[in-house]
Motif scaffolding. Structure first.
Motif, PDB file in Angstrom:
ATOM      1  N   ILE A 152       0.603  -1.254   0.258  1.00  0.00           N
ATOM      2  CA  ILE A 152       0.000   0.119   0.043  1.00  0.00           C
ATOM      3  C   ILE A 152       0.959   1.172   0.237  1.00  0.00           C
ATOM      4  O   ILE A 152       0.460   2.323  -0.409  1.00  0.00           O
ATOM      5  N   THR A 153       2.012   1.209   0.465  1.00  0.00           N
ATOM      6  CA  THR A 153       2.968   2.549   0.569  1.00  0.00           C
ATOM      7  C   THR A 153       3.609   2.925  -0.674  1.00  0.00           C
ATOM      8  O   THR A 153       3.616   3.987  -1.120  1.00  0.00           O
ATOM      9  N   GLU A 154       3.846   1.725  -1.408  1.00  0.00           N
ATOM     10  CA  GLU A 154       4.209   1.911  -2.658  1.00  0.00           C
ATOM     11  C   GLU A 154       3.424   2.571  -3.598  1.00  0.00           C
ATOM     12  O   GLU A 154       3.485   3.397  -4.472  1.00  0.00           O
ATOM     13  N   LEU A 155       2.095   1.954  -3.404  1.00  0.00           N
ATOM     14  CA  LEU A 155       0.940   2.480  -4.254  1.00  0.00           C
ATOM     15  C   LEU A 155       0.727   3.939  -3.931  1.00  0.00           C
ATOM     16  O   LEU A 155       0.282   4.889  -4.618  1.00  0.00           O
ATOM     17  N   LEU A 156       0.906   4.188  -2.649  1.00  0.00           N
ATOM     18  CA  LEU A 156       0.626   5.642  -2.294  1.00  0.00           C
ATOM     19  C   LEU A 156       1.450   6.682  -3.033  1.00  0.00           C
ATOM     20  O   LEU A 156       1.242   7.679  -3.413  1.00  0.00           O
ATOM     21  N   MET A 157       2.918   6.236  -3.153  1.00  0.00           N
ATOM     22  CA  MET A 157       3.776   6.877  -3.635  1.00  0.00           C
ATOM     23  C   MET A 157       3.952   7.055  -5.011  1.00  0.00           C
ATOM     24  O   MET A 157       4.776   7.847  -5.731  1.00  0.00           O
ATOM     25  N   THR A 158       2.882   6.550  -5.861  1.00  0.00           N
ATOM     26  CA  THR A 158       2.634   6.854  -6.991  1.00  0.00           C
ATOM     27  C   THR A 158       2.029   8.312  -7.303  1.00  0.00           C
ATOM     28  O   THR A 158       2.061   8.761  -8.307  1.00  0.00           O
ATOM     29  N   LEU A 159       1.533   8.762  -6.138  1.00  0.00           N
ATOM     30  CA  LEU A 159       1.008  10.180  -6.263  1.00  0.00           C
ATOM     31  C   LEU A 159       2.271  11.053  -6.110  1.00  0.00           C
ATOM     32  O   LEU A 159       3.293  10.703  -5.387  1.00  0.00           O
ATOM     33  N   ASP A 160       2.122  12.483  -6.435  1.00  0.00           N
ATOM     34  CA  ASP A 160       2.928  13.175  -6.432  1.00  0.00           C
ATOM     35  C   ASP A 160       2.934  13.978  -5.048  1.00  0.00           C
ATOM     36  O   ASP A 160       2.054  14.828  -4.773  1.00  0.00           O
ATOM     37  N   PRO A 161       3.823  13.954  -4.077  1.00  0.00           N
ATOM     38  CA  PRO A 161       3.739  14.556  -2.726  1.00  0.00           C
ATOM     39  C   PRO A 161       3.814  16.058  -2.810  1.00  0.00           C
ATOM     40  O   PRO A 161       3.345  16.445  -1.927  1.00  0.00           O
ATOM     41  N   SER A 162       4.394  16.320  -3.717  1.00  0.00           N
ATOM     42  CA  SER A 162       4.240  17.944  -3.966  1.00  0.00           C
ATOM     43  C   SER A 162       2.963  18.581  -4.470  1.00  0.00           C
ATOM     44  O   SER A 162       2.729  19.540  -4.118  1.00  0.00           O
ATOM     45  N   ASP A 163       2.046  17.771  -4.801  1.00  0.00           N
ATOM     46  CA  ASP A 163       0.760  17.925  -5.066  1.00  0.00           C
ATOM     47  C   ASP A 163      -0.039  17.763  -3.899  1.00  0.00           C
ATOM     48  O   ASP A 163      -1.014  16.769  -3.591  1.00  0.00           O
ATOM     49  N   VAL A 164       0.143  18.830  -3.036  1.00  0.00           N
ATOM     50  CA  VAL A 164      -0.589  18.911  -1.522  1.00  0.00           C
ATOM     51  C   VAL A 164      -1.807  18.317  -1.237  1.00  0.00           C
ATOM     52  O   VAL A 164      -2.374  17.537  -0.735  1.00  0.00           O
ATOM     53  N   ARG A 165      -2.589  18.966  -2.426  1.00  0.00           N
ATOM     54  CA  ARG A 165      -3.948  18.911  -2.319  1.00  0.00           C
ATOM     55  C   ARG A 165      -4.533  17.457  -2.665  1.00  0.00           C
ATOM     56  O   ARG A 165      -5.538  17.021  -2.084  1.00  0.00           O
ATOM     57  N   ALA A 166      -4.003  16.727  -3.496  1.00  0.00           N
ATOM     58  CA  ALA A 166      -4.226  15.233  -3.810  1.00  0.00           C
ATOM     59  C   ALA A 166      -3.419  14.304  -2.912  1.00  0.00           C
ATOM     60  O   ALA A 166      -4.009  13.497  -2.369  1.00  0.00           O
ATOM     61  N   PHE A 167      -2.298  14.814  -2.513  1.00  0.00           N
ATOM     62  CA  PHE A 167      -1.425  13.839  -1.679  1.00  0.00           C
ATOM     63  C   PHE A 167      -1.924  13.784  -0.252  1.00  0.00           C
ATOM     64  O   PHE A 167      -2.152  12.487   0.308  1.00  0.00           O
ATOM     65  N   LEU A 168      -2.020  14.793   0.370  1.00  0.00           N
ATOM     66  CA  LEU A 168      -2.393  14.760   1.744  1.00  0.00           C
ATOM     67  C   LEU A 168      -3.651  14.061   2.011  1.00  0.00           C
ATOM     68  O   LEU A 168      -3.722  13.108   3.143  1.00  0.00           O
ATOM     69  N   PRO A 169      -5.035  14.436   1.552  1.00  0.00           N
ATOM     70  CA  PRO A 169      -6.159  13.574   1.931  1.00  0.00           C
ATOM     71  C   PRO A 169      -5.731  12.022   1.606  1.00  0.00           C
ATOM     72  O   PRO A 169      -6.109  11.154   2.296  1.00  0.00           O
ATOM     73  N   ALA A 170      -5.028  11.688   0.486  1.00  0.00           N
ATOM     74  CA  ALA A 170      -4.926  10.259   0.316  1.00  0.00           C
ATOM     75  C   ALA A 170      -3.888   9.789   1.367  1.00  0.00           C
ATOM     76  O   ALA A 170      -4.291   8.571   1.936  1.00  0.00           O
ATOM     77  N   ALA A 171      -2.946  10.453   1.735  1.00  0.00           N
ATOM     78  CA  ALA A 171      -2.030   9.906   2.827  1.00  0.00           C
ATOM     79  C   ALA A 171      -2.791   9.693   4.017  1.00  0.00           C
ATOM     80  O   ALA A 171      -2.427   8.631   5.000  1.00  0.00           O
ATOM     81  N   ASN A 172      -3.583  10.808   4.443  1.00  0.00           N
ATOM     82  CA  ASN A 172      -4.389  10.788   5.730  1.00  0.00           C
ATOM     83  C   ASN A 172      -5.228   9.520   5.703  1.00  0.00           C
ATOM     84  O   ASN A 172      -5.513   8.805   6.894  1.00  0.00           O
ATOM     85  N   ALA A 173      -6.022   9.290   4.559  1.00  0.00           N
ATOM     86  CA  ALA A 173      -6.802   8.052   4.651  1.00  0.00           C
ATOM     87  C   ALA A 173      -5.891   6.782   4.757  1.00  0.00           C
ATOM     88  O   ALA A 173      -6.435   5.682   5.670  1.00  0.00           O
ATOM     89  N   VAL A 174      -5.072   6.645   4.042  1.00  0.00           N
ATOM     90  CA  VAL A 174      -4.143   5.474   4.492  1.00  0.00           C
ATOM     91  C   VAL A 174      -3.657   5.287   5.616  1.00  0.00           C
ATOM     92  O   VAL A 174      -3.477   4.236   6.179  1.00  0.00           O
ATOM     93  N   GLN A 175      -3.170   6.355   6.409  1.00  0.00           N
ATOM     94  CA  GLN A 175      -2.852   6.266   7.738  1.00  0.00           C
ATOM     95  C   GLN A 175      -3.766   5.818   8.671  1.00  0.00           C
ATOM     96  O   GLN A 175      -3.636   4.894   9.495  1.00  0.00           O
TER      97      GLN A 175
END
Length: 395
Positions: free
Chosen positions: A331-354
């Motif tokens: 799951i963490t490898e899949l999450l990192m297919t998102l661009d961490p610099s795109d905060v609006r997309a990455f942070l909600p996705a990371a929070n949900a995975v967390q």
């Protein structure tokens, strides 16, 4: 209808439906001499035709109380849950297993996201089969599939009951916890079955009946200590697993739910049992509040599930926490297919995975168990989700 101060009052039509169900339950109690086992009460409250929680029209699944829902599940929280499962399922399907079967498909979100992810993995099943008793939920699943994966919706078929034979991958997310349980109380060294009696016109209350020694379930006889305790047994969930074992000709079944092995489930410190209710994203302990409008659950005794599986000829392939399983499966490898610099997309996705991984959220309380038949005939069979942190030895 009783109202708890911290819970919202249902609208009038919902109250009317709940009262109608209460009358049906009351009639069943009267017909049984004034007392029914809690498992029968729970079965009627959740599954009575047109009036039960899962057979009626309540929203059930959602993000918060504003959408009329009562709880959120992992597939509703993030598509990364389904995408991670797809990474585990894809090699099994590519090796020749022809179909996926889902129990308790809820809104259809897991089905839609799994199909999309399996398409990306190049491992679409010939069929995606859903076992669903609720007509209302079937329609909701059809709408979700039409909205999220319209080009794959024709692969989906529904069953009212288990087919006689199935070959493929089975998944059940938060299914076992919704199966009726029997309640028991040990007081002063004597075991009682905790059942239900009427209280007023449409109200109910617990009532205990003393059990003879030969009526006490074996799981309770093995419980350490002689302290007073309230707890549950899971004959229906275990019977369901046996039925799955009889049906599964070849393949792997994955069940994901909150619970413990028996040594933790019946630990002396868990003296109040695990029964819990959910209404509008509030958890509370009263199963008699709003019959038919709230979810009633109990944590899963995974030792009993594993024993039932082995009795039906299945093998236990692995058992671990949800966090460990999802991390092993990528799951963490899949999450990192998102661009961490795109905060609006990455942070909600990371929070949900967390939330799926955190010990304070779902990561530790939820477990994954995998059961198989004839897995040795599946080419290069292995399950990445249990490569580290497997706790099968605790069952």
């Amino acid at each position: 209808m009783q109202k708890v101060a911290s819970l919202p009052l249902p609208p009038q039509d919902a109250q009317d439906a709940s009262n109608a169900l209460a009358v049906c339950i009351g009639d069943a109690i009267d017909a049984s001499g004034g007392w029914i086992g809690f498992d029968r009460y729970m079965s009627m409250a959740l599954y009575a035709p047109r009036l039960g929680y899962y057979s009626g029209g309540a929203a059930k699944f959602g993000r918060d109380a504003r959408d009329g829902s009562d709880f959120i599940t992992a597939p509703e929280l993030t598509p990364f849950f389904a995408r991670t499962l797809a990474r585990e399922f894809a090699p099994l399907l590519a090796a020749g297993l022809p179909a996926v079967m889902e129990f308790g498909a809820g809104t259809g979100r897991l089905a839609a996201d799994l199909l999309l992810a399996l398409e990306t993995e190049g491992a679409l099943p010939a069929r995606y089969e859903i076992v669903e008793l609720s007509g209302e939920l079937r329609e909701r699943q059809r709408r979700t599939l039409a909205d999220r994966a319209p080009h794959l919706a024709d692969r989906v078929i529904w069953h009212d009951t288990l087919p006689e034979r199935f070959e493929g991958v089975i998944v059940g997310n938060e299914v076992l916890d919704a199966m009726p349980v029997r309640l028991f109380a040990r007081e002063g060294g004597r075991w009682h079955e905790r059942g239900v009696r009427r209280e007023g016109t449409t109200g109910f209350a617990f009532q205990d009946r003393v059990l003879a020694d030969d009526e006490v379930p074996a799981a309770l006889l093995a419980m350490p200590g002689d302290h007073d305790v309230v707890t549950e047994t899971h004959a229906e969930a275990e019977g369901f697993v046996r039925a799955v074992g009889a049906m599964l000709a070849r393949g792997v079944a994955f069940f994901i739910d909150y619970g413990f092995p028996a040594s933790e489930y019946y630990h002396p410190q868990r003296a109040g049992g695990t029964l819990m209710c959910h209404y509008r994203h509030h958890a509370h302990p009263d199963p008699f509040l709003y019959p038919g409008l709230q979810d009633i659950t109990a944590h899963v005794n995974f030792t009993g599930i594993a024993e039932a599986a082995v009795e039906s000829g299945l093998n236990v392939e692995g058992f671990c926490s949800q966090a460990r399983y999802l991390m092993n499966a990528g799951i963490t490898e899949l999450l990192m297919t998102l661009d961490p610099s795109d905060v609006r997309a990455f942070l909600p996705a990371a929070n949900a995975v967390q939330k799926l991984l955190s010990e304070a959220e779902m990561g530790e309380l939820f477990k994954v168990i995998a059961l198989s038949r004839n897995a040795d005939t599946i080419e290069n069979f292995s399950l990445a989700g249990f490569q580290r942190g497997d706790r099968t030895y605790t069952l």
